[in-house]
Design a protein around this motif. Structure first.
Motif, PDB file in Angstrom:
ATOM      1  N   ALA A  15      27.371  35.350  15.375  1.00 60.15           N
ATOM      2  CA  ALA A  15      28.218  34.199  15.056  1.00 60.15           C
ATOM      3  C   ALA A  15      29.694  34.558  14.970  1.00 60.15           C
ATOM      4  N   ALA A  16      30.025  35.694  14.379  1.00 63.27           N
ATOM      5  CA  ALA A  16      31.438  36.077  14.251  1.00 63.27           C
ATOM      6  C   ALA A  16      32.067  36.280  15.626  1.00 63.27           C
ATOM      7  N   PRO A  38      36.036  26.950  13.808  1.00 67.55           N
ATOM      8  CA  PRO A  38      35.012  27.166  12.784  1.00 67.55           C
ATOM      9  C   PRO A  38      35.024  28.617  12.303  1.00 67.55           C
ATOM     10  N   THR A  39      34.660  28.801  11.056  1.00 64.86           N
ATOM     11  CA  THR A  39      34.523  30.146  10.501  1.00 64.86           C
ATOM     12  C   THR A  39      33.255  30.784  11.055  1.00 64.86           C
ATOM     13  N   ALA A  40      33.109  32.074  10.818  1.00 64.56           N
ATOM     14  CA  ALA A  40      31.889  32.769  11.230  1.00 64.56           C
ATOM     15  C   ALA A  40      30.666  32.144  10.559  1.00 64.56           C
ATOM     16  N   ALA A  41      30.789  31.748   9.296  1.00 65.76           N
ATOM     17  CA  ALA A  41      29.667  31.116   8.591  1.00 65.76           C
ATOM     18  C   ALA A  41      29.321  29.761   9.211  1.00 65.76           C
ATOM     19  N   GLU A  42      30.333  28.979   9.545  1.00 65.75           N
ATOM     20  CA  GLU A  42      30.079  27.692  10.202  1.00 65.75           C
ATOM     21  C   GLU A  42      29.433  27.903  11.567  1.00 65.75           C
ATOM     22  N   MET A  43      29.893  28.906  12.288  1.00 66.43           N
ATOM     23  CA  MET A  43      29.314  29.192  13.595  1.00 66.43           C
ATOM     24  C   MET A  43      27.872  29.659  13.439  1.00 66.43           C
ATOM     25  N   GLU A  48      22.066  28.803  14.256  1.00 68.13           N
ATOM     26  CA  GLU A  48      20.745  28.586  13.657  1.00 68.13           C
ATOM     27  C   GLU A  48      20.176  27.223  14.036  1.00 68.13           C
ATOM     28  N   ALA A  49      20.998  26.178  13.977  1.00 67.40           N
ATOM     29  CA  ALA A  49      20.542  24.831  14.322  1.00 67.40           C
ATOM     30  C   ALA A  49      20.155  24.743  15.801  1.00 67.40           C
ATOM     31  N   ALA A  50      20.958  25.335  16.669  1.00 63.20           N
ATOM     32  CA  ALA A  50      20.652  25.286  18.102  1.00 63.20           C
ATOM     33  C   ALA A  50      19.363  26.034  18.421  1.00 63.20           C
ATOM     34  N   LEU A  51      19.179  27.194  17.821  1.00 63.12           N
ATOM     35  CA  LEU A  51      17.967  27.965  18.078  1.00 63.12           C
ATOM     36  C   LEU A  51      16.714  27.236  17.593  1.00 63.12           C
TER      37      LEU A  51
END
Length: 180
Positions: A15-16, A38-43, A48-51
């Motif tokens: 994500a980062a 977006p931040t790394a946490a938002e990414m 996670e949602a896409a997977l």
């Protein structure tokens, strides 16, 4: 295929890198209509949602993530559940290297395997590189939204592209396959 290139499913720890690749598109271009990177946490939440429901892939070169592509909900209404929106981003300097094509090949194969039947992509205009990639990947232009987004001090058009991902059976009673 580029030597040392690997397309794989994204992991949360990617994500980062994905956020870092995406940030210049948000800050400096109208390629994305987000206004804050977006931040790394938002990414990570996006990955996670896409997977969970679609797919998110990254491309590595020499062991380093240099691009990503993902599928997402095209429209939340039930009748659209076999369609997916898709996006691809590579780090600066990766145009015409095959990275975008490799990402889309991996992504579209995964989405088709999950039961999605149509991929849709919006391209902020002008963007000849993205339009060319989509056409090269079998997408066809299906329309343009005029002056639909405001960014960087002006209005922007968005061209829409569509590509089949598989057969469209007459009886589509089951939604795309999701992981158990």
């Amino acid at each position: 295929m580029h030597t040392g290139r690997l397309v794989r499913d994204a992991r949360l720890e990617d994500a980062a890198c994905c956020a870092e690749i995406y940030a210049p598109y948000v800050r400096d271009t109208a390629v994305s209509f987000e206004t804050e990177p977006p931040t790394a946490a938002e990414m990570a939440a996006r990955v996670e949602a896409a997977l969970a429901t679609h797919a998110w892939v990254v491309v590595e070169e020499a062991g380093r993530v240099v691009g990503y592509a993902y599928g997402a909900t095209f429209n939340a209404r039930g009748g659209y559940r076999w369609s997916t929106s898709v996006s691809v981003y590579t780090e600066a300097g990766r145009r015409r290297t095959g990275a975008g094509r490799a990402l889309y090949t991996g992504l579209l194969d995964r989405l088709a395997a999950r039961g999605y039947r149509t991929a849709l992509a919006g391209v902020a205009l002008p963007n000849e590189a993205s339009a060319g990639l989509h056409v090269a990947m079998g997408f066809e232009p299906v329309g343009t939204y005029r002056r639909v987004a405001w960014k960087l001090g002006r209005w922007h058009d968005v061209a829409w592209y569509q590509r089949p991902l598989g057969d469209h059976p007459a009886d589509q009673s089951a939604p795309p396959a999701l992981p158990h």
